[in-house]
Design a protein around this motif. Structure first.
Motif, mmCIF file in Angstrom:
data_model
loop_
_atom_site.group_PDB
_atom_site.id
_atom_site.type_symbol
_atom_site.label_atom_id
_atom_site.label_comp_id
_atom_site.label_asym_id
_atom_site.label_seq_id
_atom_site.Cartn_x
_atom_site.Cartn_y
_atom_site.Cartn_z
ATOM 1 N N ASP A 170 -11.542 3.551 -2.035
ATOM 2 C CA ASP A 170 -12.231 4.315 -0.994
ATOM 3 C C ASP A 170 -11.718 3.860 0.368
ATOM 4 O OD1 ASP A 170 -13.568 1.950 -0.455
ATOM 5 O OD2 ASP A 170 -15.564 2.731 -0.931
ATOM 6 N N ASN A 171 -12.238 4.471 1.405
ATOM 7 C CA ASN A 171 -11.675 4.220 2.728
ATOM 8 C C ASN A 171 -11.862 2.777 3.185
ATOM 9 O OD1 ASN A 171 -10.267 5.319 4.989
ATOM 10 N ND2 ASN A 171 -12.156 5.105 6.172
ATOM 11 N N GLU A 172 -12.929 2.156 2.702
ATOM 12 C CA GLU A 172 -13.233 0.808 3.173
ATOM 13 C C GLU A 172 -12.229 -0.220 2.652
ATOM 14 O OE1 GLU A 172 -17.560 0.477 3.319
ATOM 15 O OE2 GLU A 172 -17.243 -1.670 2.975
ATOM 16 N N ILE A 173 -11.717 -0.016 1.468
ATOM 17 C CA ILE A 173 -10.807 -1.033 0.903
ATOM 18 C C ILE A 173 -9.341 -0.624 0.997
ATOM 19 C CG2 ILE A 173 -12.551 -1.894 -0.724
ATOM 20 C CD1 ILE A 173 -11.021 -0.394 -2.961
ATOM 21 N N PHE A 174 -9.094 0.602 1.417
ATOM 22 C CA PHE A 174 -7.709 1.084 1.451
ATOM 23 C C PHE A 174 -6.826 0.282 2.409
ATOM 24 C CE2 PHE A 174 -4.322 3.643 3.386
ATOM 25 C CZ PHE A 174 -3.562 3.864 2.253
ATOM 26 N N GLY A 175 -5.613 0.075 1.995
ATOM 27 C CA GLY A 175 -4.585 -0.523 2.828
ATOM 28 C C GLY A 175 -3.289 -0.321 2.073
ATOM 29 N N ARG A 176 -2.167 -0.218 2.762
ATOM 30 C CA ARG A 176 -0.912 -0.039 2.027
ATOM 31 C C ARG A 176 -0.495 -1.361 1.387
ATOM 32 N NH1 ARG A 176 1.886 4.621 1.968
ATOM 33 N NH2 ARG A 176 0.916 6.223 3.250
ATOM 34 N N PRO A 177 -0.114 -1.323 0.120
ATOM 35 C CA PRO A 177 0.296 -2.581 -0.532
ATOM 36 C C PRO A 177 1.449 -3.222 0.237
ATOM 37 C CG PRO A 177 0.119 -0.800 -2.137
ATOM 38 C CD PRO A 177 -0.038 -0.175 -0.790
ATOM 39 N N LEU A 178 1.296 -4.475 0.541
ATOM 40 C CA LEU A 178 2.269 -5.190 1.366
ATOM 41 C C LEU A 178 3.681 -5.121 0.785
ATOM 42 C CD1 LEU A 178 2.103 -7.034 3.895
ATOM 43 C CD2 LEU A 178 2.060 -8.985 2.338
ATOM 44 N N ILE A 179 3.774 -5.218 -0.541
ATOM 45 C CA ILE A 179 5.093 -5.334 -1.173
ATOM 46 C C ILE A 179 5.681 -3.967 -1.514
ATOM 47 C CG2 ILE A 179 6.312 -6.325 -3.183
ATOM 48 C CD1 ILE A 179 4.371 -8.691 -2.974
ATOM 49 N N GLN A 180 4.833 -2.951 -1.609
ATOM 50 C CA GLN A 180 5.357 -1.603 -1.828
ATOM 51 C C GLN A 180 4.637 -0.649 -0.869
ATOM 52 O OE1 GLN A 180 5.348 -0.235 -5.933
ATOM 53 N NE2 GLN A 180 6.521 1.599 -5.442
ATOM 54 N N GLN A 181 5.034 -0.739 0.386
ATOM 55 C CA GLN A 181 4.343 -0.007 1.453
ATOM 56 C C GLN A 181 4.456 1.506 1.307
ATOM 57 O OE1 GLN A 181 3.661 -1.362 5.102
ATOM 58 N NE2 GLN A 181 4.012 -3.513 4.684
#
Lengths: 494, 494
Positions: free
Chosen positions: A342-353
């Protein structure tokens, strides 16, 4: 595979065909990586003459490209574990490692390692490998700080946590940034040289040399275009890595690893060590097993998402080690898997942006429709997960409370971990069957005189992709490299 | 494993240690089962002198205990397929077999088999194996009538049915009752003897004999307490079965098969053939793979039930081959699985009549509670299944319409297929790497001079537990036994 050659790893040379000995030594070590360095160090401590044959221009092997982390503990805790208040009993390490070895775990090997891992850590320090001694909390793929102690496996995750008291056991070399393995290996290889081992670089081991009873007597190497016949009076130790760069071998032995397009290797894991062992009657174990990773975090918040397959089913507790997640992902039907966030935990994965976002919606119904799943498949799974997560429970998959929260804040998204969209990183875990001493075994379980193996050339402590923890391979290579070096050096000449 | 012996399968003997040749022949065949019989027949047709060494007192091997069924088709159909109106194109057989081989399928082997399977069936008939020529519809573990043609695999089941046009391909020897393999093997072994092969019974192959270049020159056998040195001028063919009766090998190589307590074997699948191959530098493939079965039907009506795991999840289309079901069952979490049935389809499984009925209820809620599952886990799964089944659909698992009906008639029951409650029957599928000619390969993919293998000593056509179909092992053993016999016989002496 297949071309006919004068000499090849798969066919041993008879001693009757040796025209002369160009190098005479006690212990010939093939490969100057983690296992080879430690084998050489111990063989030198035991007073043997040691010659190391390394195909690359420098020492290090694939360990140089690692995070420089060893998986150790037990005995109540290493010095670092104790300092940071972690008690780690030998039996907990033992049970954890046994479980990590999967169905083919080797009790004898695990026992030896668990009993001596804490002192092995001190030994590594004594050889010059620097450890800062600090503790870094959180969940990391590999620390980019120079801290020492991290949680590097499945210790806190179900079902491991039910069988062994968790403790952080990843001990990382003091190095800032990615790839502390380079420093780790510089120290160990320097130590081997300081102690008097002779290193031959740009020297490829071609095949083993045996007598008529099948005992290994030496190894044929090629250096600057010349063949050199190396006599090894006390033994040959194969520390030549795994076989992830040999695509024909991967296809034959570990075909499921073919989907992983990135290899964890220094470039020379071509299986030559394993093939040389096979040529003299060695048996192999777990050749189909491999380490794979799916670095879907950091950011850590993504661990709070849930993986589903094309049936809308969950299949894993997402807080397990990323390598275990990878194996579960790889075997879902049609290779189709998404991480729901969901929007609260979303973030682009650091290693596969550049991860593909397969669907976004204001409701889970929209996400489900956009993925083309059966009506209700995803929605019901999320509803059930949310209901229990709100109570701090995950009765089906046992994800730890720390990572449990309902996915309620729109917009919602599905990150694609479908085959083709993911970057899989792999190395092989199968290899020669050995005793904990490093002695290579034939199909009857008897040791082949004069032959030892360690590191990924052997089937070692890490032998099950689903149970791997960071630091296991380097811990195994260094520890069992030492055993092989000592045992070979103490063999009497015949 | 482990005790030190003068001679053992894992260590080859040097020709320099041979005091005299007690038997001199062209082709030495180790094992007088399906592969060995056919190898001997073809070697005799090619004019070679053939000696067969069989540890038992009679021919037959494990094939004698089988259903006497071969998996053949292609070329538009065998004579029997055509007669009953089934068209079976070679490309359909090819695609089916390739898929059945799993991730490590061998294209070259599958191609050769698919191209010649129909004529191989005629060949078997010409050797004296009787086939009645009739067709038996339905879904069988093994026919107890004397009919020929049956549906014996995953042909009509998803996902196989999507990739290859289905046809029944199990062709069974004319025999009433269980175990037609005995008649099948009587005919083939008689034929080998008629053609002039010499059989040595109660004669155990001990180890291979090699020259200094690693070529196989013969085999040491023991007969009535005496060691006999056998010279094989054209080659040794290892047809000594798999390794399911060797618990140490199963534990090492195929530990997941340890839960299966019943073995499909004539008693001598002790892995000696595989170990002899390894001793001379052969490489092995798929040693972790095994056939397992869970004969949950007949009665056929049970196929209309649904399997769930402890999470209440379905995990397989129940109309797939019972061996494929077995592998899916064995890997469910905590080994806990139930077959859910309603009163209309219930019947005690013919082969395991004492199956544990773990729960009975007038509603699915009662069954769920009695199994101790999370509230809703089972009930929701059944409701979803029922809703789609009423429409003749199974969008998640693709069970064929033929077996789809909602489970609506109380009382409802859950039959336990949890580990401990089930009888697993197993044999091993891993073995020596060979060319389709039977030539045994070293780790570089080069053939080892003088050595051949076929049947379960080799890693053959059937090499993936999830893809097995009844008749594949006997089809493979007889077909590739023939190839090995012919190729060995045509080798020139050196």
């Amino acid at each position: 595979m297949g071309e006919s050659k004068l000499f090849s790893a798969g066919r041993a040379l008879s001693i009757a065909e040796v025209p002369q000995w160009d190098v005479v030594t006690d212990v010939a070590v093939v490969g100057f990586g983690a296992a080879g360095s430690c084998a050489a160090i111990e063989a030198r401590y035991a007073g043997a003459q040691v010659d190391i044959f390394e195909v690359a221009s420098a020492a290090g092997g694939s360990a140089s490209l690692s995070g420089g982390e060893v998986y150790v503990g037990g005995g109540g805790g290493t010095s670092v574990q104790r300092e940071h208040g972690f008690v780690d009993e030998t039996e907990d390490l033992y049970r954890y490692l046994l479980m990590s070895g999967g169905p083919a775990a080797d009790q004898e090997r695990v026992r030896l390692y668990a009993d001596h891992a804490a002192s092995h850590f001190e030994w590594l320090g004594a050889q010059g490998v620097p450890f800062k001694g600090t503790y870094l909390p959180g969940k990391w793929i590999e620390p980019t700080t120079d801290d020492t102690l991290i949680w590097s496996g499945n210790e806190k995750a179900w079902p491991f946590s039910e069988h062994a008291k968790p403790a952080p056991r990843g001990h990382t070399v003091e190095f800032k940034g990615w790839g502390g393995g380079k420093l780790f290996m510089e120290k160990l290889s320097e130590r081997a040289i300081q102690l008097g081992a002779t290193a031959h670089y740009e020297t490829r081991a071609i095949c083993l040399i045996t007598d008529q009873h099948g005992a290994v007597k030496g190894v044929l190497v090629r250096k600057a275009g010349e063949y050199l016949y190396v006599q090894a009076n006390k033994g040959v130790i194969l520390c030549a890595g795994g076989f992830i760069t040999n695509r024909a071998m991967v296809e034959r032995y570990a075909p499921q690893a073919m989907v992983c397009e990135q290899f964890v290797t220094g470039g020379n894991d071509d299986g030559a060590g394993i093939r040389m062992g096979i040529s003299v009657g060695a048996t192999t174990l777990n050749m189909h097993e491999f380490f794979a990773t799916l670095p879907f975090f950091p950011p850590e918040s993504l661990i709070k998402g849930i993986f589903i397959n094309e049936r809308g089913q969950r299949f894993i507790n997402e807080d397990t080690y990323h390598g275990r997640v990878a194996h579960y992902v790889l075997r879902q039907p049609n290779g189709r898997v998404w991480l729901l966030v969901d929007n609260e935990i979303f973030g682009r994965p650091l290693i596969q942006q550049d991860i593909t976002i397969a669907a976004v919606g204001e409701t889970w119904e929209e996400v489900e429709a956009e993925l083309g799943l059966e009506k209700g498949a995803l929605v019901d799974t999320v509803a059930t997960f949310n209901r229990y997560a709100a109570e701090g429970q995950d009765p089906y998959f046992h994800k730890d409370k720390e990572w449990l929260r309902p996915l309620l804040t729109p917009p919602f998204a599905a990150l694609s971990y479908c085959q083709g969209d993911i970057e899989g990183h792999a190395f092989t875990l199968g290899g020669l069957a050995t005793k904990p001493t490093g002695q290579v075994l034939n199909a009857d379980g008897q040791s082949i005189p004069g032959l030892y193996a360690a590191g990924r050339t052997a089937c070692g402590l890490p032998r099950w992709g689903e149970g791997y923890s960071s630091g296991m391979s380097l811990g195994d290579s260094t520890f069992f490299g030492r055993q092989a070096g000592r045992h070979a050096a103490l063999e009497s000449e015949d």
